[in-house]
Write a protein that holds these residues in place. Structure first.
Motif: not given
Length: 305
Positions: A274-290
């Protein structure tokens, strides 16, 4: 009918436990709230709530609609904030799915670290070794290892883990020495239940790539059980480095045929298409990717190295 208003009224009725409580909160009357939810049920063609004089009970359809409705309201609120240029504060619940072994050994500590960074975010971590339907199960982010990925999700590869043969010193002392991949056929092999390629294993090393047919007397669908079986000296097998890196480093397990290895295991983050992602999901994915590529036994995927 204002659907957003009706959905919000339904969600708050579930959370507060009564229509009159919703009426007080929204500065209206109980009959108005009741009519609004009844109109929503009529439009959907399903019964969402069973009402009595003292309580509200969700129907089966109501339970599913409630879980999805909460996310619709959250995304709507976040979309409004984004459109108005307001500073969004990372908050709310994040539902995360991950494999059991990786979750217990590695991911649990990362989630706690993430929660310390964002005190207004809540995480529900669900650990199992099956592919879940992200939309049906209300999962915001899933972390999966290897295997084919569902077509209705977006996947982002974030890390890779080398796979190699290991066994306990006690096992290696009891059984014939392994000098080449051909010797593996006569050994006790422990593998994951229902492997994708049957019991044909590809190993790459000095002699190129070879296919080795193994026969497992014991297969188990738990990476933690496989890890424990190796430690008990029950057999040898191929496993990802993240699962046994600490045991190899401490000498509790040894690499077998260290010049040979199997195809690596990739770690991917999955989220609904889906096109829209919540900020918390985006931050979590960025965190795990790092963080995940920095864990013992993992590296960044090849295209990032």
């Amino acid at each position: 009918m204002d659907q957003i208003k009706a959905i919000r009224g339904f969600v708050r009725a579930v959370e507060l436990g009564s229509l009159s409580a919703v009426a007080r909160e929204q500065h209206t009357t109980q009959p108005t709230v009741s009519k609004m939810i009844a109109a929503l049920e009529k439009e959907l063609g399903v019964r969402l709530l069973e009402r009595s004089t003292t309580s509200l009970t969700l129907t089966d359809q109501g339970k599913r609609f409630y879980e999805r409705s909460k996310r619709v309201l959250e995304e709507f609120s976040e979309a409004v904030s984004d459109a108005r240029g307001l500073t969004e504060k990372p908050a709310g619940q994040l539902r995360v799915n991950a494999p059991l072994g990786l979750g217990q050994l590695r991911l649990n500590a990362l989630v706690l670290e993430f929660l310390a960074l964002y005190p207004d975010i809540e995480v529900e971590l669900i650990l199992n070794d099956r592919f879940v339907d992200l939309v049906e199960d209300g999962v915001d982010v899933a972390l999966r290892l290897a295997g084919s990925l569902p077509p209705n999700v977006i996947a982002r590869k974030i890390a890779a883990s080398q796979r190699y043969l290991v066994a306990a010193p006690a096992y290696l002392e009891r059984y014939p020495e392994i000098r080449s991949p051909a010797d593996l056929a006569s050994h006790r092999y422990i593998g994951f239940a229902r492997p994708a390629n049957g019991e044909v294993t590809e190993l790459s090393g000095p002699g190129g790539t070879l296919e080795i047919v193994t026969r497992s007397r014991y297969q188990v669908n738990s990476s933690l059980a496989i890890r424990e079986s190796f430690l008990m000296g029950a057999g040898l097998g191929i496993c990802p480095s993240w699962l046994v890196h600490d045991l190899v480093a401490s000498g509790q397990l040894r690499r077998v045929l260290p010049e040979w290895s199997a195809a690596g295991q990739e770690a991917s983050l999955l989220y609904p298409s889906r096109r829209y992602q919540s900020l918390r999901a985006t931050l979590f994915m960025q965190f795990l990717a790092e963080k995940i590529p920095q864990l013992p036994g993992f590296t960044a995927p090849s295209f990032l190295r």
